[in-house]
Scaffold this motif. Structure first.
Motif, PDB file in Angstrom:
ATOM      1  N   TRP A  67      -4.244   4.468  -3.973  1.00  0.00           N
ATOM      2  CA  TRP A  67      -4.842   4.059  -2.701  1.00  0.00           C
ATOM      3  C   TRP A  67      -4.638   5.122  -1.623  1.00  0.00           C
ATOM      4  O   TRP A  67      -5.157   4.999  -0.512  1.00  0.00           O
TER       5      TRP A  67
ATOM      6  N   LEU B 257       0.806  -1.222   0.000  1.00  0.00           N
ATOM      7  CA  LEU B 257       0.000   0.000   0.000  1.00  0.00           C
ATOM      8  C   LEU B 257       0.835   1.267   0.000  1.00  0.00           C
ATOM      9  O   LEU B 257       0.361   2.325  -0.440  1.00  0.00           O
TER      10      LEU B 257
ATOM     11  N   LEU C 263      -6.166  -4.411  -5.514  1.00  0.00           N
ATOM     12  CA  LEU C 263      -4.795  -3.935  -5.699  1.00  0.00           C
ATOM     13  C   LEU C 263      -3.912  -5.114  -6.052  1.00  0.00           C
ATOM     14  O   LEU C 263      -3.868  -6.105  -5.320  1.00  0.00           O
TER      15      LEU C 263
ATOM     16  N   SER D 277       1.265   2.177  -5.916  1.00  0.00           N
ATOM     17  CA  SER D 277      -0.060   2.067  -5.316  1.00  0.00           C
ATOM     18  C   SER D 277      -0.613   3.435  -4.930  1.00  0.00           C
ATOM     19  O   SER D 277      -1.465   3.544  -4.046  1.00  0.00           O
TER      20      SER D 277
ATOM     21  N   HIS E 202     -12.860  -2.905  -4.291  1.00  0.00           N
ATOM     22  CA  HIS E 202     -11.535  -2.359  -4.575  1.00  0.00           C
ATOM     23  C   HIS E 202     -10.590  -3.543  -4.773  1.00  0.00           C
ATOM     24  O   HIS E 202     -10.765  -4.587  -4.139  1.00  0.00           O
TER      25      HIS E 202
END
Length: 204
Positions: free
Chosen positions: A48, A40, A112, A45, A110
């Motif tokens: 986010w 994260l 990732l 990323s 969501h």
């Protein structure tokens, strides 16, 4: 959304004929936080909005999710290796409830993909296909709702390939972003992926 058992066991498995086995299991804050913190806070990323988060911030976030009745977090594994994050949530309990009329059967999503220096062709598309199949194994799920940042071009392309249609642009103050509010029904997903040669997944 149906409830899942947060015991570390896989709750969903999907076999891709080209890339192999994808499995999904609940996030375990006791063991997964260091890995999730690395993902994260990685520059790749940035959408986010957690690049400056501490490990304690990430720990707090996923413990809150684990205690919630309205959101669930999962680790996705590829051939046994942790490679993506999934969050599913009830839009009626988020800021989205003020942006559109939430319907029964709506599931917010969501995802990732873990940052990597060795990308695999077709991998991200297979991940989002896995996520969508995970959602729709729940018979109460009728429509997936997403709100990607308007600047996130690659995700818009992936969403379109899954059957998502952009409804409109909304400003989400909690995330401080302009987002494309987009929807994909069970039927739209099936139609968009009808020519895929992947095998269907199995919820456990």
């Amino acid at each position: 959304m149906s409830e899942t058992t947060h015991d570390g066991a896989a709750v969903f498995t999907r076999d891709d004929p080209h890339l192999g086995r994808f499995t999904v299991r609940p996030v375990d804050p006791d063991t997964d936080v260091p890995l999730l913190h690395r993902w994260l806070t990685h520059p790749k990323s940035s959408f986010w909005l957690m690049n400056g988060a501490s490990e304690e911030d990430v720990d707090r976030m996923f413990r809150t999710t684990a205690a919630s009745e309205h959101e669930h977090a999962y680790i996705g594994e590829w051939e046994g290796e942790s490679r993506f994050l999934v969050e599913l949530y009830d839009p009626a309990h988020t800021e989205l409830k003020d942006a559109y009329t939430v319907r029964s059967g709506d599931v917010g999503m969501h995802f990732l993909v873990a940052p990597t220096d060795s990308p695999v062709s077709g991998f991200t598309r297979s991940v989002i296909t896995t996520v969508m199949e995970l959602v729709f194994t729940d018979p109460s799920a009728d429509r997936v709702v997403v709100e990607p940042d308007v600047r996130n071009g690659p995700v818009h392309e992936l969403n379109a390939a899954m059957g998502f249609h952009v409804d409109r642009t909304v400003f989400l103050s909690e995330m401080d972003k302009d987002a494309y509010l987009s929807f994909c029904s069970r039927e739209q997903f099936a139609e968009a992926t009808a020519t895929d040669t992947t095998t269907g997944g199995e919820r456990r």
